[in-house]
Design a protein around this motif. Structure first.
Motif, PDB file in Angstrom:
ATOM      1  N   GLU A 143       0.829  -1.200   0.000  1.00  0.00           N
ATOM      2  CA  GLU A 143       0.000   0.000   0.000  1.00  0.00           C
ATOM      3  C   GLU A 143       0.865   1.253   0.000  1.00  0.00           C
ATOM      4  OE1 GLU A 143      -2.952   0.095   3.077  1.00  0.00           O
ATOM      5  OE2 GLU A 143      -3.231  -2.093   3.027  1.00  0.00           O
ATOM      6  N   GLU A 144       0.335   2.329  -0.590  1.00  0.00           N
ATOM      7  CA  GLU A 144       0.962   3.627  -0.467  1.00  0.00           C
ATOM      8  C   GLU A 144       0.798   4.109   0.978  1.00  0.00           C
ATOM      9  OE1 GLU A 144       2.675   5.059  -2.705  1.00  0.00           O
ATOM     10  OE2 GLU A 144       2.058   4.143  -4.620  1.00  0.00           O
ATOM     11  N   PRO A 145       1.784   4.828   1.515  1.00  0.00           N
ATOM     12  CA  PRO A 145       1.666   5.279   2.913  1.00  0.00           C
ATOM     13  C   PRO A 145       0.606   6.360   3.065  1.00  0.00           C
ATOM     14  CG  PRO A 145       3.593   6.253   1.882  1.00  0.00           C
ATOM     15  CD  PRO A 145       3.038   5.266   0.885  1.00  0.00           C
ATOM     16  N   SER A 146      -0.008   6.415   4.238  1.00  0.00           N
ATOM     17  CA  SER A 146      -0.922   7.505   4.550  1.00  0.00           C
ATOM     18  C   SER A 146      -0.113   8.730   4.965  1.00  0.00           C
ATOM     19  CB  SER A 146      -1.863   7.099   5.684  1.00  0.00           C
ATOM     20  OG  SER A 146      -1.118   6.806   6.856  1.00  0.00           O
ATOM     21  N   ALA A 147      -0.763   9.886   4.968  1.00  0.00           N
ATOM     22  CA  ALA A 147      -0.049  11.122   5.304  1.00  0.00           C
ATOM     23  C   ALA A 147       0.446  11.103   6.743  1.00  0.00           C
ATOM     24  CB  ALA A 147      -0.964  12.321   5.074  1.00  0.00           C
ATOM     25  N   GLY A 148      -0.329  10.525   7.651  1.00  0.00           N
ATOM     26  CA  GLY A 148       0.088  10.454   9.045  1.00  0.00           C
ATOM     27  C   GLY A 148      -0.067  11.785   9.762  1.00  0.00           C
ATOM     28  N   ALA A 149       0.162  11.743  11.068  1.00  0.00           N
ATOM     29  CA  ALA A 149       0.050  12.943  11.896  1.00  0.00           C
ATOM     30  C   ALA A 149       1.383  13.674  11.947  1.00  0.00           C
ATOM     31  CB  ALA A 149      -0.387  12.553  13.307  1.00  0.00           C
ATOM     32  N   GLU A 150       1.339  14.972  12.089  1.00  0.00           N
ATOM     33  CA  GLU A 150       2.573  15.756  12.142  1.00  0.00           C
ATOM     34  C   GLU A 150       3.410  15.376  13.359  1.00  0.00           C
ATOM     35  OE1 GLU A 150       5.647  18.163  11.234  1.00  0.00           O
ATOM     36  OE2 GLU A 150       3.989  17.576   9.941  1.00  0.00           O
ATOM     37  N   TRP A 151       2.747  15.009  14.465  1.00  0.00           N
ATOM     38  CA  TRP A 151       3.524  14.716  15.673  1.00  0.00           C
ATOM     39  C   TRP A 151       4.401  13.486  15.500  1.00  0.00           C
ATOM     40  CZ3 TRP A 151       3.334  10.211  18.493  1.00  0.00           C
ATOM     41  CH2 TRP A 151       2.207   9.398  18.403  1.00  0.00           C
ATOM     42  N   TRP A 152       4.098  12.634  14.529  1.00  0.00           N
ATOM     43  CA  TRP A 152       4.943  11.471  14.296  1.00  0.00           C
ATOM     44  C   TRP A 152       6.389  11.865  13.990  1.00  0.00           C
ATOM     45  CZ3 TRP A 152       1.664   7.967  10.493  1.00  0.00           C
ATOM     46  CH2 TRP A 152       0.474   7.581  11.130  1.00  0.00           C
ATOM     47  N   HIS A 153       6.583  13.066  13.489  1.00  0.00           N
ATOM     48  CA  HIS A 153       7.919  13.517  13.078  1.00  0.00           C
ATOM     49  C   HIS A 153       8.665  14.229  14.198  1.00  0.00           C
ATOM     50  CE1 HIS A 153       7.147  12.556   8.811  1.00  0.00           C
ATOM     51  NE2 HIS A 153       5.906  12.907   9.100  1.00  0.00           N
ATOM     52  N   GLU A 154       8.053  14.330  15.371  1.00  0.00           N
ATOM     53  CA  GLU A 154       8.713  14.992  16.491  1.00  0.00           C
ATOM     54  C   GLU A 154       9.889  14.143  17.005  1.00  0.00           C
ATOM     55  OE1 GLU A 154       8.511  17.791  18.757  1.00  0.00           O
ATOM     56  OE2 GLU A 154       7.891  18.553  16.795  1.00  0.00           O
ATOM     57  N   PRO A 155      10.977  14.788  17.468  1.00  0.00           N
ATOM     58  CA  PRO A 155      12.103  14.034  18.025  1.00  0.00           C
ATOM     59  C   PRO A 155      11.675  13.116  19.162  1.00  0.00           C
ATOM     60  CG  PRO A 155      12.745  16.310  17.647  1.00  0.00           C
ATOM     61  CD  PRO A 155      11.260  16.240  17.417  1.00  0.00           C
TER      62      PRO A 155
ATOM     63  N   ALA B 213      17.285  22.907  15.125  1.00  0.00           N
ATOM     64  CA  ALA B 213      17.462  23.044  13.675  1.00  0.00           C
ATOM     65  C   ALA B 213      16.542  22.096  12.920  1.00  0.00           C
ATOM     66  CB  ALA B 213      18.922  22.786  13.317  1.00  0.00           C
ATOM     67  N   TYR B 214      16.391  20.873  13.422  1.00  0.00           N
ATOM     68  CA  TYR B 214      15.503  19.909  12.780  1.00  0.00           C
ATOM     69  C   TYR B 214      14.069  20.420  12.772  1.00  0.00           C
ATOM     70  CZ  TYR B 214      12.514  15.743  12.482  1.00  0.00           C
ATOM     71  OH  TYR B 214      11.519  14.850  12.157  1.00  0.00           O
ATOM     72  N   ARG B 215      13.607  20.920  13.919  1.00  0.00           N
ATOM     73  CA  ARG B 215      12.242  21.426  13.992  1.00  0.00           C
ATOM     74  C   ARG B 215      12.053  22.637  13.089  1.00  0.00           C
ATOM     75  NH1 ARG B 215      12.127  19.948  20.199  1.00  0.00           N
ATOM     76  NH2 ARG B 215      10.447  18.393  20.248  1.00  0.00           N
ATOM     77  N   ALA B 216      13.052  23.477  13.008  1.00  0.00           N
ATOM     78  CA  ALA B 216      12.948  24.649  12.145  1.00  0.00           C
ATOM     79  C   ALA B 216      12.817  24.234  10.683  1.00  0.00           C
ATOM     80  CB  ALA B 216      14.166  25.549  12.334  1.00  0.00           C
ATOM     81  N   THR B 217      13.574  23.206  10.287  1.00  0.00           N
ATOM     82  CA  THR B 217      13.477  22.711   8.911  1.00  0.00           C
ATOM     83  C   THR B 217      12.102  22.131   8.651  1.00  0.00           C
ATOM     84  OG1 THR B 217      15.851  22.241   8.860  1.00  0.00           O
ATOM     85  CG2 THR B 217      14.469  21.108   7.237  1.00  0.00           C
ATOM     86  N   ARG B 218      11.582  21.336   9.592  1.00  0.00           N
ATOM     87  CA  ARG B 218      10.233  20.789   9.439  1.00  0.00           C
ATOM     88  C   ARG B 218       9.200  21.901   9.343  1.00  0.00           C
ATOM     89  NH1 ARG B 218       8.780  16.037   7.987  1.00  0.00           N
ATOM     90  NH2 ARG B 218       6.776  16.517   8.991  1.00  0.00           N
TER      91      ARG B 218
ATOM     92  N   ASP C  34      -4.919   8.730  15.365  1.00  0.00           N
ATOM     93  CA  ASP C  34      -3.562   9.188  15.022  1.00  0.00           C
ATOM     94  C   ASP C  34      -2.491   8.407  15.767  1.00  0.00           C
ATOM     95  OD1 ASP C  34      -3.933  10.198  17.566  1.00  0.00           O
ATOM     96  OD2 ASP C  34      -3.003  12.141  17.145  1.00  0.00           O
ATOM     97  N   ALA C  35      -2.856   7.236  16.321  1.00  0.00           N
ATOM     98  CA  ALA C  35      -1.867   6.394  17.012  1.00  0.00           C
ATOM     99  C   ALA C  35      -0.718   6.052  16.069  1.00  0.00           C
ATOM    100  CB  ALA C  35      -2.527   5.124  17.530  1.00  0.00           C
ATOM    101  N   LEU C  36       0.459   5.916  16.654  1.00  0.00           N
ATOM    102  CA  LEU C  36       1.671   5.630  15.888  1.00  0.00           C
ATOM    103  C   LEU C  36       2.160   4.226  16.212  1.00  0.00           C
ATOM    104  CD1 LEU C  36       4.126   6.416  14.112  1.00  0.00           C
ATOM    105  CD2 LEU C  36       5.136   7.472  16.167  1.00  0.00           C
TER     106      LEU C  36
END
Length: 633
Positions: free
Chosen positions: A287-299, A613-618, A502-504
């Motif tokens: 399957e193609e991935p779903s967009a997911g929640a933004e918080w999934w990308h948090e450190p 820096a990572y959060r700023a890029t996101r 939005d569970a991960l």
């Protein structure tokens, strides 16, 4: 000579030659052999067209062949069928469907029995007694110097000598020869090839050079992946491929068709994985991935590294751990081991230390072992007196909490919900039993729902601990190996989304057919040495793993992991590149486990800067304010 669209077919009394744009296949008509070469005419292999499908109590030995046919199809493909007599089946055939770009091979057997159970399948080689008098195991010829293995192994060598055996699957651990389970399952594709490097040129253990490659992949819907391992079985100058079913796939009266083994040329190892992923997507088996929640990308902060480091310090340096928690818990010097340190007050201690240095994880992973029993996932209230309250506090701080989940472990479950050995002892959970899957759904709901612990998802680990063995007993048939693992992960994933949309769910199942049940893929534990005994830099190891995971599961977020680290310098060097590879994950707070070096304030200040820096890029990519982050506690 006849041209079938892009395939030219030339016949003689002893051979049929198929010339396609991507390969040339020469099929012998009087013996079970074929040659396959690249478009430049250079030979990859003289393939054996024998196969064996062994049954419980009845090995499959071929004799013949009795017939070799080459037929042009109306759709422009060419079908090659090799029939042999079999000691185990009424009929047996190896079938090659040849298209302009690839060869798709399978084995077909028929039987009048109603309970034939497959143990091993071999293809491009097998057991036979031929009319010439030659007998035993026959293999295909190795005419390529290298084989690409898309899973981490110890020693570390991604592209290795072609006479070296290799294994992909869902069985492994830290015992010798079993570390190939780091990705479980990995993409089921080997690369046979000629890298474009000089024979005497340096060849690093994590290099994946371009060149002349032939991918060999296993393609089937997940329900047909009822085997535990896919093995490249090489000796001297020969090889065959083996799938281990271990007697848990039942062939009823009629017959059985194996998964397809797809031979497809490619210019680089990673292109073989991308082609494999595309193949499964086109057939609806990924399957193609779903967009997911933004918080999934948090450190991420995961406490496992801190647990290990503290355990090492206590056992090696005689440190007794005095605390001010309500129970007055003290671990005597030398008595600690890491899972015993998954404790509420220690996680508070580590998170407070991070907050002092302006490090605010968006996601906190409570690692091994917060549970009273692995199989039931009930809270160990000695270690976590108020886990629900603790999670509520994390939520108030703008953070999410993942619970570590140990796949396959049956501890605490009734025996009838488990896979059992010949003496009736539980070995693993049993996903062939609907009652176990019901119990698992209930566990997930309890852990994630607002009426339960209200956690936000799972770090699913130990997927490589699949049960393996012919004598093991299950509730039902045909749920084994990779397909059984998928049933577990799918149950966790579906129940998690039902409880909290939005569970991960984080796994290390780096296979395209797990794309619909995996939200984030984890790069997993770091290994050590090359085949020459030299340490392999952590950054090199995790970068090539990232590349494999990104090719197999494109679009999925990647948990970059961070354990174990050999020393402080390697830890910092890897921390600096984590934002390039995926979601930064921090495992260490006070010291490094392997080297026992102290993590200084300056070290943590550097981590804080990397995360900012990572959060700023996101944020710049999403058009959001760069300063948005979880609040300090």
């Amino acid at each position: 000579m006849q041209t079938i669209q892009d395939i030219t077919v030339t016949r003689s009394a002893t051979e049929v030659v198929l010339v396609a744009p991507a390969y040339t296949l020469g099929v012998a008509l009087t013996r079970p052999r074929a040659t396959i070469a690249g478009p430049n005419g250079e030979l990859w292999s003289d393939l054996s067209l024998l196969a064996s499908v062994d049954r419980v109590g009845l090995p499959d030995e071929s004799s013949g062949p009795t017939a070799v046919t080459v037929e042009e199809q109306e759709d422009g493909t060419v079908r090659v069928t090799v029939l042999t007599d079999s000691s185990a089946w009424a009929t047996k055939a190896v079938v090659l469907n040849c298209t302009p770009s690839e060869v798709r091979a399978r084995v077909e057997v028929t039987t009048e029995d109603d309970d034939a159970r497959i143990t091993d399948l071999t293809i491009f080689g097998g057991q036979a007694a031929l009319p010439t008098g030659a007998a035993g195991t026959f293999r295909s010829g190795i005419r390529f110097p290298s084989v690409f293995v898309p899973t981490p192994t110890e020693p570390i060598q991604v592209v290795r000598a072609s006479n070296t055996q290799a294994q992909l699957g869902v069985v492994g651990d830290a015992e010798p020869g079993r570390l190939n389970g780091i990705f479980s399952p990995p993409p089921l594709v080997f690369g046979l090839g000629r890298p474009s490097i000089a024979p005497d040129a340096p060849h690093g253990p994590t290099d994946m050079p371009v060149g002349d490659w032939l991918g060999v992949s296993v393609v089937a819907p997940i329900a047909q992946l009822g085997f535990t391992t896919f093995r490249y079985d090489a000796i001297d100058g020969g090889f065959l491929f083996r799938l281990t079913y271990e007697g848990h796939t039942r062939v009823r009266a009629g017959g059985w068709v194996s998964p397809e083994f797809v031979l497809r040329p490619g210019g680089a190892p990673l292109s073989l994985i991308r082609d494999y992923c595309d193949d499964l997507l086109e057939r609806g088996w990924a399957e193609e991935p779903s967009a997911g929640a933004e918080w999934w990308h948090e450190p991420i902060f995961c406490g496992w590294g801190a647990q290990c480091a503290l355990a090492v310090r206590m056992s090696h340096e005689g440190e007794a751990l005095a605390t001010d928690n309500a129970d007055g818990f003290v671990l005597p010097a030398g008595a600690a081991f890491a899972p015993d340190l998954a404790r509420q007050y220690l996680y508070d201690r580590w998170l407070n230390r991070l907050a002092e240095r302006d490090i605010h994880p968006g996601t906190v992973v409570i690692d091994d072992r917060w549970q009273a029993d692995y199989g039931t996932n009930t809270v160990d209230t000695e270690k976590w007196p108020d886990l629900r309250g603790w999670i509520d506090a994390r939520h108030a701080a703008g953070q999410r909490v993942l619970l570590w989940f140990k796949a396959w472990d049956p501890a605490g479950l009734p025996p009838e919900l488990t896979v059992r050995d010949a003496h009736g002892r539980p070995v693993a959970v049993d996903p062939s039993n609907p009652a176990y899957l019901d119990a698992l759904r209930d566990q997930v709901t309890r852990m994630l729902s607002a009426d339960g612990l209200d956690a936000d998802g799972f770090k699913v680990d130990f997927t490589q601990r699949a049960p393996s063995g012919v004598t093991l007993r299950t509730h039902g048939d045909d749920v084994w190996g990779i397909s059984a693992l998928h049933a577990i992960i799918a149950t966790i994933h579906d129940a998690a989304k039902a409880a909290k949309p939005d569970a991960l769910v984080v796994t290390h199942t780096v296979h395209p057919s797990f794309s619909g049940v995996t939200d984030m893929v984890r790069l997993n534990d770091v290994l050590e040495d090359s085949v020459h005994g030299d340490p392999v830099p952590v950054a090199d190891q995790l970068r090539y793993r990232h590349d494999i995971a990104a090719a197999a599961l494109p679009g999925h977020p990647i948990d970059t992991d961070q354990w174990p680290m050999p020393n402080r310098d390697e830890w910092l060097a890897y921390s600096r590149i984590q934002p390039e590879l995926g979601v930064p994950a921090l495992y260490y707070v006070e010291s490094i486990d392997n080297s026992r070096e102290t993590v200084t304030d300056a070290d943590l200040d550097e981590i804080a800067g990397l995360w900012i820096a990572y959060r700023a890029t996101r944020a710049s990519r999403a058009g959001e304010p760069a300063e948005k982050e979880p609040s300090a506690v």
